[in-house]
Design a protein around this motif. Structure first.
Motif, PDB file in Angstrom:
ATOM      1  N   GLY A  29       0.678  -1.238  -0.003  1.00 33.07           N
ATOM      2  CA  GLY A  29       0.058   0.096   0.134  1.00 33.07           C
ATOM      3  C   GLY A  29       0.887   1.155   0.033  1.00 33.07           C
ATOM      4  O   GLY A  29       2.175   0.999  -0.172  1.00 33.07           O
ATOM      5  N   PRO A  30       0.277   2.293   0.072  1.00 34.57           N
ATOM      6  CA  PRO A  30       1.121   3.808   0.235  1.00 34.57           C
ATOM      7  C   PRO A  30       2.205   3.808   1.069  1.00 34.57           C
ATOM      8  O   PRO A  30       3.363   4.278   0.910  1.00 34.57           O
ATOM      9  CB  PRO A  30       0.023   4.740   0.268  1.00 34.57           C
ATOM     10  CG  PRO A  30      -1.262   3.983  -0.299  1.00 34.57           C
ATOM     11  CD  PRO A  30      -1.184   2.532   0.184  1.00 34.57           C
ATOM     12  N   VAL A  67       2.746   1.618  -8.599  1.00 33.87           N
ATOM     13  CA  VAL A  67       1.403   1.327  -7.905  1.00 33.87           C
ATOM     14  C   VAL A  67       1.314   1.248  -6.585  1.00 33.87           C
ATOM     15  O   VAL A  67       2.268   0.363  -5.997  1.00 33.87           O
ATOM     16  CB  VAL A  67       0.768   0.039  -8.700  1.00 33.87           C
ATOM     17  CG1 VAL A  67      -0.619  -0.228  -8.324  1.00 33.87           C
ATOM     18  CG2 VAL A  67       0.812   0.204 -10.202  1.00 33.87           C
ATOM     19  N   HIS A  68       0.473   1.703  -5.859  1.00 33.52           N
ATOM     20  CA  HIS A  68       0.414   1.662  -4.417  1.00 33.52           C
ATOM     21  C   HIS A  68      -0.878   1.272  -3.805  1.00 33.52           C
ATOM     22  O   HIS A  68      -1.386   1.420  -2.848  1.00 33.52           O
ATOM     23  CB  HIS A  68       0.858   2.909  -3.608  1.00 33.52           C
ATOM     24  CG  HIS A  68      -0.137   4.097  -4.033  1.00 33.52           C
ATOM     25  ND1 HIS A  68      -1.551   4.235  -3.758  1.00 33.52           N
ATOM     26  CD2 HIS A  68       0.312   5.335  -4.448  1.00 33.52           C
ATOM     27  CE1 HIS A  68      -1.826   5.293  -4.091  1.00 33.52           C
ATOM     28  NE2 HIS A  68      -0.866   6.077  -4.603  1.00 33.52           N
ATOM     29  N   ASP A  69      -1.904   0.772  -4.877  1.00 34.44           N
ATOM     30  CA  ASP A  69      -3.247   0.439  -4.439  1.00 34.44           C
ATOM     31  C   ASP A  69      -3.412  -1.276  -4.775  1.00 34.44           C
ATOM     32  O   ASP A  69      -3.219  -1.566  -6.088  1.00 34.44           O
ATOM     33  CB  ASP A  69      -4.277   0.910  -5.478  1.00 34.44           C
ATOM     34  CG  ASP A  69      -5.791   0.337  -5.099  1.00 34.44           C
ATOM     35  OD1 ASP A  69      -5.907   0.389  -3.982  1.00 34.44           O
ATOM     36  OD2 ASP A  69      -6.259   0.230  -6.183  1.00 34.44           O
ATOM     37  N   PRO A  70      -3.478  -1.903  -3.802  1.00 30.27           N
ATOM     38  CA  PRO A  70      -3.648  -3.345  -3.865  1.00 30.27           C
ATOM     39  C   PRO A  70      -4.780  -3.689  -4.565  1.00 30.27           C
ATOM     40  O   PRO A  70      -4.706  -4.851  -5.275  1.00 30.27           O
ATOM     41  CB  PRO A  70      -3.818  -3.783  -2.362  1.00 30.27           C
ATOM     42  CG  PRO A  70      -3.165  -2.712  -1.550  1.00 30.27           C
ATOM     43  CD  PRO A  70      -3.426  -1.384  -2.183  1.00 30.27           C
ATOM     44  N   ASN A  71      -6.016  -3.272  -4.559  1.00 27.50           N
ATOM     45  CA  ASN A  71      -7.223  -3.475  -5.329  1.00 27.50           C
ATOM     46  C   ASN A  71      -6.721  -3.685  -6.983  1.00 27.50           C
ATOM     47  O   ASN A  71      -7.263  -4.404  -7.734  1.00 27.50           O
ATOM     48  CB  ASN A  71      -8.185  -2.742  -5.144  1.00 27.50           C
ATOM     49  CG  ASN A  71      -8.848  -2.956  -3.838  1.00 27.50           C
ATOM     50  OD1 ASN A  71      -8.928  -4.111  -3.235  1.00 27.50           O
ATOM     51  ND2 ASN A  71      -9.345  -2.070  -3.165  1.00 27.50           N
ATOM     52  N   THR A  72      -5.700  -2.702  -7.207  1.00 26.25           N
ATOM     53  CA  THR A  72      -5.532  -2.468  -8.657  1.00 26.25           C
ATOM     54  C   THR A  72      -4.543  -3.800  -9.033  1.00 26.25           C
ATOM     55  O   THR A  72      -4.654  -4.091 -10.080  1.00 26.25           O
ATOM     56  CB  THR A  72      -4.783  -1.227  -9.004  1.00 26.25           C
ATOM     57  OG1 THR A  72      -5.533  -0.092  -8.637  1.00 26.25           O
ATOM     58  CG2 THR A  72      -4.279  -1.059 -10.411  1.00 26.25           C
ATOM     59  N   SER A  97       5.123  -3.929  -6.343  1.00 22.96           N
ATOM     60  CA  SER A  97       3.884  -4.079  -6.074  1.00 22.96           C
ATOM     61  C   SER A  97       2.991  -5.158  -6.768  1.00 22.96           C
ATOM     62  O   SER A  97       2.538  -5.977  -6.355  1.00 22.96           O
ATOM     63  CB  SER A  97       3.256  -2.512  -6.667  1.00 22.96           C
ATOM     64  OG  SER A  97       3.816  -1.657  -5.914  1.00 22.96           O
ATOM     65  N   SER A 106      -4.754   8.042  -9.687  1.00 24.42           N
ATOM     66  CA  SER A 106      -4.419   8.318  -7.932  1.00 24.42           C
ATOM     67  C   SER A 106      -3.944   7.083  -7.573  1.00 24.42           C
ATOM     68  O   SER A 106      -3.675   6.837  -6.451  1.00 24.42           O
ATOM     69  CB  SER A 106      -5.813   8.571  -7.459  1.00 24.42           C
ATOM     70  OG  SER A 106      -6.775   7.339  -7.956  1.00 24.42           O
ATOM     71  N   VAL A 107      -3.948   5.858  -8.305  1.00 25.39           N
ATOM     72  CA  VAL A 107      -3.214   4.755  -7.833  1.00 25.39           C
ATOM     73  C   VAL A 107      -1.661   4.618  -7.964  1.00 25.39           C
ATOM     74  O   VAL A 107      -1.071   3.673  -7.523  1.00 25.39           O
ATOM     75  CB  VAL A 107      -3.967   3.590  -8.390  1.00 25.39           C
ATOM     76  CG1 VAL A 107      -5.582   3.403  -8.497  1.00 25.39           C
ATOM     77  CG2 VAL A 107      -3.388   3.263  -9.784  1.00 25.39           C
ATOM     78  N   TRP A 156       2.227   6.139  -7.345  1.00 29.18           N
ATOM     79  CA  TRP A 156       3.035   7.402  -6.743  1.00 29.18           C
ATOM     80  C   TRP A 156       4.380   7.340  -7.547  1.00 29.18           C
ATOM     81  O   TRP A 156       4.979   6.347  -7.684  1.00 29.18           O
ATOM     82  CB  TRP A 156       3.312   6.886  -5.261  1.00 29.18           C
ATOM     83  CG  TRP A 156       4.552   7.861  -4.778  1.00 29.18           C
ATOM     84  CD1 TRP A 156       4.222   9.324  -4.428  1.00 29.18           C
ATOM     85  CD2 TRP A 156       5.883   7.823  -4.665  1.00 29.18           C
ATOM     86  NE1 TRP A 156       5.203   9.788  -3.966  1.00 29.18           N
ATOM     87  CE2 TRP A 156       6.354   8.686  -3.959  1.00 29.18           C
ATOM     88  CE3 TRP A 156       6.418   6.487  -4.755  1.00 29.18           C
ATOM     89  CZ2 TRP A 156       7.764   8.876  -3.708  1.00 29.18           C
ATOM     90  CZ3 TRP A 156       7.831   6.715  -4.267  1.00 29.18           C
ATOM     91  CH2 TRP A 156       8.541   7.782  -3.706  1.00 29.18           C
TER      92      TRP A 156
END
Length: 279
Positions: free
Chosen positions: A5-6, A29-34, A59, A187-188, A190
């Protein structure tokens, strides 16, 4: 297994002294759902050898380790390449032995595996060359799911007749059927890019029967170098004059007054074959 995650992304980057660079196209990518969404859309099996280009901080790598038999990760940044096995051991210890890391440029590195699926968040600036190069040099690749800039995704999957149809569209169609598999918001990532991303899924198929790839791609490049011109004019330099181009086009059952954006990969292959016949 824990996906990043972030907080984990920033912690890893800080520990490695990593500052994402535009030069290497680094957007992590810092979004696990993505990540879960990408892995699910890739439709990997326990027998797949997944090839990941540009794993970055890991990630997507962690998600792939759970789904594939082996993950071959090609990373150009030496710091990130050396850190990746440790990240796998920390966050996915039960699957860490599935990871194989190659440090180098995906356009030049030797992949000493036989990957069956390309699954990657590709750097925007090299996405098309990487996909085409890997399909050309790794015949074991049977399928793929890549995340690229949305505009590039649209070009890759475009069919004849549209404004975005061009060289990437035709060349990918030589190797595979392709389709859009979704959009990914900025947004997903960084750091946050200023564009949307798109997912492109592809499945390898046989190229046009009896056609030569290099000869066909030469026609494609010539046709789209002057895409507003008719094929008779655009292919004049390639053929040795507009009259010769017209004869080749008519022999290939292609209208000399058409433009490159109206042709399928099969049309381009026939044109290339007719020139070889008349050479």
């Amino acid at each position: 297994m824990t996906l990043l995650g972030p907080a984990e992304i920033r912690e890893l980057a800080a520990s490695l002294g990593i500052r994402p660079t535009k030069q290497l196209g680094q957007n992590f990518v810092h979004d696990p759902n993505t990540v879960r969404r990408i892995v699910r859309a890739a439709e990997l099996t326990g027998e797949d050898v997944a090839l990941e280009v540009g794993p970055g901080l890991g990630s997507l790598t962690l998600g792939l380790l759970e789904a594939a038999k082996t993950v071959c990760a090609v990373e150009i940044d030496p710091v990130l390449a050396k850190a990746l096995p440790g990240t796998a051991a920390r966050f996915a210890p039960e699957h860490a032995d599935r990871l194989h890391v190659i440090e180098g440029d995906a356009l030049r590195a030797e992949v000493d595996q036989e990957p069956t699926a390309l699954v990657a968040n590709l750097p925007y600036n090299v996405a098309v060359p990487v996909v085409l190069h890997l399909l050309a040099t790794l015949p074991s690749l049977r399928k793929g799911l890549v995340m690229v800039q949305k505009e590039v995704a649209d070009r890759l999957v475009a069919g004849p007749g549209g404004r975005v149809y061009g060289v990437p569209s035709v060349k990918l169609a030589w190797y595979a059927t392709s389709k859009l598999a979704g959009k990914v918001p900025p947004s997903v990532f960084w750091p946050v890019p200023n564009v949307d991303s798109g997912l492109v899924a592809f499945t390898r198929r046989e190229p046009p029967a009896g056609a030569d790839r290099k000869a066909t791609f030469a026609v494609v490049d010539a046709a789209f170098a002057q895409r507003r011109k008719t094929l008779r004019a655009a292919l004049a330099g390639w053929a040795g004059g507009p009259d010769v181009a017209e004869r080749i086009l008519r022999a290939a059952a292609v209208d000399p007054g058409a433009r490159g954006e109206q042709l399928t990969v099969q049309d381009f292959a026939r044109i290339a074959s007719q020139r070889q016949v008349r050479a």
